[in-house]
Design an enzyme around this catalytic site. Structure first.
Site, PDB file in Angstrom:
ATOM      1  N   ASP A  78      82.088   8.950  16.271  1.00 38.95           N
ATOM      2  CA  ASP A  78      81.990  10.408  16.052  1.00 38.95           C
ATOM      3  C   ASP A  78      82.659  11.278  17.113  1.00 38.95           C
ATOM      4  O   ASP A  78      82.329  12.464  17.222  1.00 38.95           O
ATOM      5  CB  ASP A  78      80.518  10.832  15.959  1.00 38.95           C
ATOM      6  CG  ASP A  78      79.750  10.159  14.840  1.00 38.95           C
ATOM      7  OD1 ASP A  78      80.379   9.435  14.051  1.00 38.95           O
ATOM      8  OD2 ASP A  78      78.533  10.363  14.756  1.00 38.95           O
ATOM      9  N   GLU A  98      81.213  10.134   7.240  1.00 38.31           N
ATOM     10  CA  GLU A  98      80.193  10.849   6.497  1.00 38.31           C
ATOM     11  C   GLU A  98      80.581  12.322   6.363  1.00 38.31           C
ATOM     12  O   GLU A  98      80.800  12.824   5.271  1.00 38.31           O
ATOM     13  CB  GLU A  98      78.853  10.693   7.235  1.00 38.31           C
ATOM     14  CG  GLU A  98      77.655  11.307   6.557  1.00 38.31           C
ATOM     15  CD  GLU A  98      76.400  11.011   7.349  1.00 38.31           C
ATOM     16  OE1 GLU A  98      75.508  10.340   6.807  1.00 38.31           O
ATOM     17  OE2 GLU A  98      76.303  11.447   8.519  1.00 38.31           O
ATOM     18  N   GLU A 117      83.103  18.183   9.257  1.00 39.51           N
ATOM     19  CA  GLU A 117      83.229  18.153  10.713  1.00 39.51           C
ATOM     20  C   GLU A 117      84.545  17.507  11.133  1.00 39.51           C
ATOM     21  O   GLU A 117      85.049  17.773  12.231  1.00 39.51           O
ATOM     22  CB  GLU A 117      82.021  17.452  11.338  1.00 39.51           C
ATOM     23  CG  GLU A 117      80.780  18.325  11.291  1.00 39.51           C
ATOM     24  CD  GLU A 117      79.531  17.661  11.829  1.00 39.51           C
ATOM     25  OE1 GLU A 117      78.838  18.281  12.651  1.00 39.51           O
ATOM     26  OE2 GLU A 117      79.236  16.521  11.412  1.00 39.51           O
TER      27      GLU A 117
END
Length: 769
Positions: free
Chosen positions: A520, A599, A603
């Protein structure tokens, strides 16, 4: 990801795989992993004889780098590094608990952590990697070697229900295994990895330094290719051979066969024997076996019999080089493939994903052939005889910091006096809130969201309501809050990892969503970069010098997730963004039976938007263009694979009713999240954060369809911060309704996500009423 996502240990399946728990089916179904039971030995032999001449048994010079020279450098916007300096000394140096595998050559560069071939660098190195339309994995059972799997659309497995929660491709089916007579036990077989860049990897299935099978991995490669060095070839199949027949060869030196497997899928096999060598193949006991060792012999497989493919036989891609440019609102990018071997057409066979095909330039039309193969999660792929992919997309060069909408007639923000008064009222409270303590958390993700929230409030104070007092107060407070991170004094300081090359959290693998294992990073650091861009812009326009004092720290974060050039040896090139897939991958150093995954597509958009804005503020036009180009590409890829209009024809028709992917893996799409199964989580993880760039990706038509089919029936029951996200998302199609919610008397602060402010929500929705 979302601000409400609870902290939780990263689940482990005991074998090092990283997967969300309690979501059926397991990511590697046992039956699928093992493949169909082996067929009984086929009696007798069928021989395919060539003229026999002696073969050399000496490996070529420089056997660690066998292909033609290639470069990861590219022209135009990718031509220069952000910096080649060492990472800041504020980041203490550390070695990573996950070491690089033996026989891995990095060439002195940082090593990619989030790329398609990552599974071969992790754990026991036996999890599959997906090049699309194939997957490859090391087989160490009775079939020793490199397994190749192709899963057609008809083989996908769907959950029950309408729409189904998930579908996946059965993993572990060994359509073929590139093996060798020389491998007699599993402990003789190991992997060696060389030429690791963001677009390719060369994998050696090794017996030793001189005896190995080279498998070059390049996304979209049309042939599953293996090159034998000083080994006796042996091809086996977990499916089993039904028939093998020699057919007319494309040219001298290349032998061609049609191989029908027991599942009735017909593959074409091309065998290119080097000049001065010969090879005889025999089908015996369900194996195709060579009669002698060969050096440089090329085996190529494709599950199609189209004769047009003959023009590419004998040639394969060994590398990819990225180049691109932006002019106005048009972005162009090319992936040029370095080739090895030779073919009649001087090109190789490549398969393009739907988002490639829709953006191909007119020059690609003549290269298309009548061949298509299925990927598992990216739809049907189309065959081209080519050595380049040349694409053109619309980019948001005209979108800056100001609110922007793709609603017809509403691209430019306009504020009435009533709206300005409402914004000022909200800002008078929020701009003086305690950003310093609110951002004092043990998470780069959560901390970044808080900083970005206040940065957008600062934008509103400076450019919309133009309140100098609030600007001054918030600028100073935001500088103090960011100083904690810049001086690396937060709860979990960052460190520079010298093993893989990157800036990671000092937390454990289960803290901050696996940041220390490279999960991430684009999500986390994108928030910090966008906050820095807004603060730097406002401060500079008010006579400050925050930018010059802190630019290097922000550049370090950008370099970590989006270093554009291999001259910067401290970070891999484009750790996160996959220029073939058209979006980023969030999974870092965790092996996964279903490959890389992402996911929160929104973002990902935020991370690219941050690059664009930071490039704009710092005057780095190449960086700004890279952000613009990524956003232009994602407009196509996300609306193909993550966001589903009713007329989407890329993903399975039965799945489109979900409207969003949930978690997209290379081998699976699962309409859920890692942090919960509430519908507002699953849908809005693809909307958060809603900023000026959101409407460029999430069209008014899509937002309205999703609202009508999924969200309108649940919104009144959502009483936490997801309510605010649902309603600000509404501004992308119906801003009047969104503004009425945030300005209404029944609005409650509890409806705001931790990274969302009422000030920005009123500003964005109020700009278009």
């Amino acid at each position: 990801m979302s601000y409400q996502r609870p902290m939780m240990p990263i689940p482990s399946q005991g074998d090092g795989t990283y997967a969300r728990p309690a979501i059926p089916p397991p990511y590697i179904p046992t039956a699928a992993r093992d493949g169909p039971p082996p067929l009984p030995p086929r009696p007798g032999q069928q021989r395919f004889d060539f003229q026999e001449t002696p073969a050399t048994n000496k490996a070529p010079a420089n056997s660690q780098n066998l292909e033609m020279p290639f470069s990861t450098e590219a022209a135009d916007i990718f031509s220069s590094a952000i910096s080649t300096d060492q990472p800041l000394s504020a980041f203490s140096r550390t070695s990573h608990p996950v070491s690089l595998p033996v026989n891995t050559s990095t060439g002195g560069k940082a090593t990619e952590t989030n790329k398609f071939y990552g599974n071969m660098l992790l754990g026991d190195q036996t999890n599959p990697v997906w090049t699309h339309p194939y997957s490859f994995f090391l087989s160490k059972d009775s079939n020793l070697g490199m397994a190749v799997s192709y899963v057609s659309a008809s083989q996908r497995v769907f959950a029950s229900g309408s729409p189904p929660e998930y579908f996946f491709g059965p993993a572990g089916i060994k359509s073929f295994v590139f093996g060798a007579v020389d491998f007699t036990s599993a402990n003789q077989v190991s992997l060696g990895l060389t030429n690791l860049t963001h677009l390719q990897a060369h994998v050696q299935v090794r017996k030793n330094a001189n005896q190995f099978i080279l498998v070059p991995l390049v996304q979209g490669m049309g042939f599953a290719t293996a090159v034998y060095y000083n080994m006796i070839p042996k091809l086996s199949s977990g499916v089993g051979f039904k028939s093998v027949n020699g057919v007319t060869s494309p040219r001298s030196g290349i032998q061609k066969y049609q191989v029908v497997l027991q599942n009735n899928v017909t593959w074409t096999l091309y065998v290119t024997v080097p000049s001065g060598q010969s090879l005889s193949l025999a089908l015996s006991n369900n194996q195709i076996i060579g009669n002698k060792s060969v050096n440089g012999c090329i085996f190529q497989l494709v599950p199609d019999t189209n004769s047009a493919i003959d023009a590419a036989a004998g040639c394969y891609p060994n590398s990819g080089t990225l180049s691109g440019s932006v002019s106005g609102t048009t972005g162009q990018y090319t992936i040029a493939y370095g080739l090895s071997g030779s073919s009649n057409g001087g090109k190789t066979l490549m398969y393009a994903c739907p988002h490639h095909v829709s953006s191909f330039t007119t020059t690609m039309a003549s290269r298309k052939i009548n061949s298509s193969l299925d990927s598992v999660s990216m739809g049907k792929m189309t065959g081209y005889i080519t050595n380049t992919f040349e694409m053109q997309v619309n980019v948001p060069s005209n979108v800056g910091f100001d609110p922007y909408s793709t609603i017809s007639g509403k691209s430019t923000p306009k504020y009435s006096s009533d709206v300005l008064n409402a914004i000022k009222s909200a800002a008078s409270t929020e701009a003086v809130a305690d950003v310093v303590n609110e951002s004092n958390v043990d998470s780069m993700y959560f901390g970044g969201k808080v900083l970005a929230k206040y940065a957008w409030i600062l934008y509103c104070c400076q450019y919309v309501i133009k309140d100098k007092a609030l600007v001054s107060t918030l600028t100073n407070n935001l500088k103090t809050a960011m100083a904690r991170f810049i001086s690396n004094k937060q709860t979990l300081p960052l460190r520079y990892d010298t093993t893989w090359g990157g800036i990671i959290s000092s937390g454990s693998e289960s803290q901050d969503f696996g940041n220390s294992y490279y999960n991430d990073h684009h999500f986390h650091y994108g928030y910090h970069v966008i906050a820095a861009a807004i603060l730097a812009k406002v401060d500079k326009e008010n006579g400050g010098n925050w930018l010059s004092q802190n630019k290097t720290w922000v550049d370090n974060l950008v370099r970590d997730y989006s270093n554009p050039n291999s001259a910067d040896s401290y970070f891999p090139v484009f750790r996160s963004f996959d220029w073939f897939a058209g979006h980023s991958w969030a999974k870092g150093l965790f092996a996964s039976g279903d490959g890389k995954d992402e996911e929160s597509s929104s973002e990902d958009v935020n991370a690219a938007y941050a690059i664009k804005l930071w490039g704009n503020v710092t005057g780095n036009t190449n960086l700004e263009s890279i952000g613009n180009l990524e956003l232009g590409i994602m407009r196509g890829s996300l609306n193909s694979y993550f966001l589903y209009l009713d007329n989407n024809t890329v993903e399975p028709a039965s799945f489109i009713g979900n409207k969003v992917s949930g978690i997209l893996f290379e081998n699976k799409i699962d309409h859920t999240t890692y942090f919960g199964t509430k519908l507002e989580y699953i849908q809005m993880i693809h909307a958060i954060p809603i900023t000026s760039i959101s409407s460029f990706i999430r069209s008014p038509t899509f937002v309205q369809q999703e609202w009508d089919q999924k969200l309108s029936s649940i919104v009144s029951g959502v009483q936490d911060g997801w309510r605010g996200i649902l309603m600000l998302n509404r501004a992308l199609s119906t801003p009047t309704e969104a503004y009425a919610f945030f300005s209404g008397s029944s609005f409650k602060t509890q409806y705001l996500d931790g990274g969302q402010s009422k000030t920005w929500s009123l500003t964005y929705s109020g700009a278009f009423i």
